[in-house]
Design an enzyme around this catalytic site. Sequence first.
Site, PDB file in Angstrom:
ATOM      1  CE  LYS A   1       3.172   3.356   3.297  1.00  0.00           C
ATOM      2  NZ  LYS A   1       3.300   3.302   4.751  1.00  0.00           N
TER       3      LYS A   1
ATOM      4  NE  ARG B   1       6.786   4.450   0.420  1.00  0.00           N
ATOM      5  CZ  ARG B   1       6.550   5.245   1.468  1.00  0.00           C
ATOM      6  NH1 ARG B   1       7.533   5.577   2.287  1.00  0.00           N
ATOM      7  NH2 ARG B   1       5.349   5.723   1.685  1.00  0.00           N
TER       8      ARG B   1
ATOM      9  CE1 TYR C   1       1.113  -0.339   4.390  1.00  0.00           C
ATOM     10  CE2 TYR C   1       0.095   1.824   4.397  1.00  0.00           C
ATOM     11  CZ  TYR C   1       0.905   0.878   4.998  1.00  0.00           C
ATOM     12  OH  TYR C   1       1.490   1.159   6.197  1.00  0.00           O
TER      13      TYR C   1
ATOM     14  CD  GLU D   1      10.102   1.496  10.089  1.00  0.00           C
ATOM     15  OE1 GLU D   1       9.819   2.497   9.415  1.00  0.00           O
ATOM     16  OE2 GLU D   1       9.983   0.341   9.638  1.00  0.00           O
TER      17      GLU D   1
ATOM     18  CG  LEU E   1       8.404   2.646   4.537  1.00  0.00           C
ATOM     19  CD1 LEU E   1       8.223   1.493   3.554  1.00  0.00           C
ATOM     20  CD2 LEU E   1       7.039   3.227   4.895  1.00  0.00           C
TER      21      LEU E   1
HETATM   22  N1  PDD Z   1       2.787   4.882   7.580  1.00  0.00           N
HETATM   23  N2  PDD Z   1       7.553   3.625   8.814  1.00  0.00           N
HETATM   24  C1  PDD Z   1       6.423   2.892   8.833  1.00  0.00           C
HETATM   25  C2  PDD Z   1       6.481   1.512   9.402  1.00  0.00           C
HETATM   26  C3  PDD Z   1       5.225   3.427   8.322  1.00  0.00           C
HETATM   27  O1  PDD Z   1       4.108   2.692   8.331  1.00  0.00           O
HETATM   28  C4  PDD Z   1       5.221   4.749   7.797  1.00  0.00           C
HETATM   29  C5  PDD Z   1       4.000   5.376   7.208  1.00  0.00           C
HETATM   30  C6  PDD Z   1       6.422   5.480   7.821  1.00  0.00           C
HETATM   31  C7  PDD Z   1       6.505   6.874   7.272  1.00  0.00           C
HETATM   32  O2  PDD Z   1       6.452   6.849   5.848  1.00  0.00           O
HETATM   33  P1  PDD Z   1       5.966   8.124   5.022  1.00  0.00           P
HETATM   34  O3  PDD Z   1       6.753   9.272   5.514  1.00  0.00           O
HETATM   35  O4  PDD Z   1       6.280   7.773   3.617  1.00  0.00           O
HETATM   36  O5  PDD Z   1       4.494   8.300   5.308  1.00  0.00           O
HETATM   37  C8  PDD Z   1       7.563   4.877   8.312  1.00  0.00           C
HETATM   38  C9  PDD Z   1       1.596   5.324   6.878  1.00  0.00           C
HETATM   39  C10 PDD Z   1       1.369   6.783   6.906  1.00  0.00           C
HETATM   40  C11 PDD Z   1       0.413   4.482   7.330  1.00  0.00           C
HETATM   41  O6  PDD Z   1       0.619   3.297   7.491  1.00  0.00           O
HETATM   42  O7  PDD Z   1      -0.698   5.004   7.454  1.00  0.00           O
END
Ligand code: PDD
Length: 286
Positions: free
Chosen positions: A149, A54, A35, A182, A206
Site C-alpha cells: 500500500k 498489512r 499508508y 482492481e 492490493l
Molecule cells: N484505498 N485497491 C486499491 C488500489 C486501494 O487503494 C484500496 C483502498 C483498495 C481497497 O482496500 P481496503 O478494502 O483495505 O480499503 C484496493 C483506500 C481506501 C484509499 O486509498 O483511500
Amino acid sequence: MNQQLTAYVNGRFTPLEDATIHIEDRGFQFADGIYEVVACFAGTFLDLQPHLERLQRSCEGVRIPLPCSLEEMATLVQETYKRNPFEDAMVYIQITRGAAPRSHLPQGELTPTLIITSRNLPKPSDAKLASGVKAITLQDIRWKHCEIKSIALLASVLGKQEAALKNADEAFWLDEEAHVLEGCATNILAIIDGVLVTHPLDHQVLGGITRNMAIRVAKEHGLSVEERPWKLTESGLTEAMMSSTTNAVMPIYCINEQIIGDGKPGKTTMQIRGWMLEAMDALRRA
Ligand code: PDD
C-alpha cells in the site's frame, strides 16, 4: 463535533492546520512511504489488526522500519480517533522513510516519519447506492508491487481523472489479457454464473481488507467464491461491485458503456452489502 481536527505527527498531537513535515521528507520527494486507511464505528475499529498487519507487510516490502510496535500503533490510532471522535470515522496512517538531503539511495539510519489523522468517514450518497456507479477500464500502468500500500499513487490519480472526464466514478485496471485486476482505490468483485469472483491475491492487486470481508460474509451465507482471473466478456457475468474501506461494497451498473446485468444494483451485491452493514452496526453497538 466541531471541525477542529487534531493530527498525530512524530510523537505529538497538534491542530491539523499546524501539522507540518520537513520539505526533505522522502515521502514528499520520492513517494518513499506507505499508508493505511481504517474505519471506526462509534469508537470500535473494523478489522484494525488486519490493517496493522498489512501496514507491517507494506513496511517490510519497502524496507522501512516500523516506527513502533503494532500494539503501540494501535494505541496511537485509538488516541488519534479519541481526539477526533466522529461517529463513523476514517483513520489515516502514513509512514515514510524520513527526512534527509535528497538522494535516491537512503543514506544512513533515518528516523521514519509517522502521521495519523482521523476524520469523518464519507458515506456513499443514497442516489449512488440506488443507481450503482459507472466505471471505465484502463490498461494497467502501475508498478509491479500493488500488494504494497504505497503512497506512490500517481497512476491512480490519473486513472481517477480519466474516469471523471467520462462521468465515471472509478477506473479498473486491466492486465495485458484484459483480466480485470482492481480499481484506482477499490477492489472489484463480480457475480459470474452465481459465483462471487474476484482476482486472486498477487502483485497486481492490493489485498483489500474489505474484499476479504465481502468474501467472508458471502461464504458465511453459503455463496460460492472463486478467486481467479476474470474478464468483462464472460457470458455469465450478471453483477459487479467495488469494495473499499470507504465504500463497503458499492454496486457497479455500467463499465465502458457495457451495462452489467439489468443495469440496476445486483441482488447478490446488495445482499453482501447488507451483511457487511449488519457487521458494522454490531460494532456500533459493541
Ligand atoms: N484505498 N485497491 C486499491 C488500489 C486501494 O487503494 C484500496 C483502498 C483498495 C481497497 O482496500 P481496503 O478494502 O483495505 O480499503 C484496493 C483506500 C481506501 C484509499 O486509498 O483511500
